[in-house]
Motif scaffolding. Structure first.
Motif, PDB file in Angstrom:
ATOM      1  N   VAL A  47      -6.201  -3.683  -8.729  1.00 20.07           N
ATOM      2  CA  VAL A  47      -5.458  -2.732  -9.555  1.00 20.07           C
ATOM      3  C   VAL A  47      -4.625  -1.805  -8.673  1.00 20.07           C
ATOM      4  N   ALA A  48      -5.207  -1.331  -7.585  1.00 22.41           N
ATOM      5  CA  ALA A  48      -4.470  -0.447  -6.675  1.00 22.41           C
ATOM      6  C   ALA A  48      -3.278  -1.171  -6.053  1.00 22.41           C
ATOM      7  N   LEU A  49      -3.464  -2.420  -5.643  1.00 22.72           N
ATOM      8  CA  LEU A  49      -2.361  -3.183  -5.063  1.00 22.72           C
ATOM      9  C   LEU A  49      -1.278  -3.478  -6.100  1.00 22.72           C
ATOM     10  N   ALA A  50      -1.680  -3.743  -7.336  1.00 21.79           N
ATOM     11  CA  ALA A  50      -0.700  -3.986  -8.394  1.00 21.79           C
ATOM     12  C   ALA A  50       0.119  -2.722  -8.664  1.00 21.79           C
ATOM     13  N   ALA A  51      -0.548  -1.577  -8.721  1.00 17.99           N
ATOM     14  CA  ALA A  51       0.162  -0.316  -8.943  1.00 17.99           C
ATOM     15  C   ALA A  51       1.099  -0.013  -7.775  1.00 17.99           C
ATOM     16  N   LEU A  52       0.644  -0.281  -6.566  1.00 17.65           N
ATOM     17  CA  LEU A  52       1.490  -0.063  -5.394  1.00 17.65           C
ATOM     18  C   LEU A  52       2.701  -1.000  -5.417  1.00 17.65           C
ATOM     19  N   GLY A  53       2.495  -2.242  -5.817  1.00 19.79           N
ATOM     20  CA  GLY A  53       3.606  -3.188  -5.932  1.00 19.79           C
ATOM     21  C   GLY A  53       4.607  -2.778  -6.995  1.00 19.79           C
ATOM     22  N   LEU A  54       4.101  -2.314  -8.141  1.00 17.89           N
ATOM     23  CA  LEU A  54       4.999  -1.824  -9.190  1.00 17.89           C
ATOM     24  C   LEU A  54       5.804  -0.625  -8.703  1.00 17.89           C
ATOM     25  N   TYR A  55       5.120   0.284  -8.028  1.00 17.78           N
ATOM     26  CA  TYR A  55       5.807   1.459  -7.497  1.00 17.78           C
ATOM     27  C   TYR A  55       6.892   1.036  -6.505  1.00 17.78           C
ATOM     28  N   GLY A  56       6.548   0.147  -5.592  1.00 16.48           N
ATOM     29  CA  GLY A  56       7.500  -0.279  -4.574  1.00 16.48           C
ATOM     30  C   GLY A  56       8.722  -0.967  -5.159  1.00 16.48           C
TER      31      GLY A  56
END
Length: 161
Positions: A47-56
């Motif tokens: 979930v954290a990596l997905a949120a970071l990817g969306l942010y990026g």
């Protein structure tokens, strides 16, 4: 007290380990508990990596579209329109991704039914919680780039090449 009774019956029998049934059950479930703990940890990491990817990806999109957003703001667009422009693609991708995830969870129902204990695979509460969590992560990831897009100075954006 159990050890004393056993020693009275036969003092020659070695007593190595005496546990209650509850302790035996707890001892036998250590692997399942470890797997559940690791699954939760890796789920949170995903979930954290997905949120970071969306942010990026959204931040990159805002940087690439800075000139366009500056022109929109210069000709009188409201912040609401800029937010709709920035978050429109994110909303569609989230909608498609969530629909695909729910469909995939239904398709692998026969596998998940054997792995889950006490939870139905199509439990509406679980599906609603998962979808709400994904939408919350998307909203968090979109916050900073959207705010940055609405605060774009049109004159600086037009001067930039």
């Amino acid at each position: 007290s159990v050890r004393e009774v056993l020693r009275k019956i036969d003092p020659g029998v070695p007593i190595v380990e005496v546990d209650t049934l509850e302790q035996e059950i707890q001892n036998s479930l250590w692997q399942e508990r470890l797997v559940a703990l690791l699954s939760g940890f890796f789920g949170l990491m995903a979930v954290a990596l997905a949120a970071l990817g969306l942010y990026g990806s959204l931040a990159y999109s805002v940087v690439r579209r800075r000139r366009e957003l500056g022109i929109r703001l210069a000709i009188g667009a409201h912040a609401k329109h800029v937010v709709q422009t920035v978050c429109g693609r994110l909303a569609w991708s989230m909608l498609l991704g969530l629909a695909g995830g729910v469909i995939a969870s239904v398709l692998v129902l026969h596998v998940t039914r054997r792995l889950l204990y006490g939870i139905e695979p199509l439990d509406p509460l679980v599906l609603t919680t998962a979808v709400s969590g994904a939408l919350f992560c998307a909203a968090l990831a979109a916050g900073i780039p959207t705010r940055r897009a609405t605060k774009t100075d049109p004159s600086l954006a037009l001067r930039q090449e």
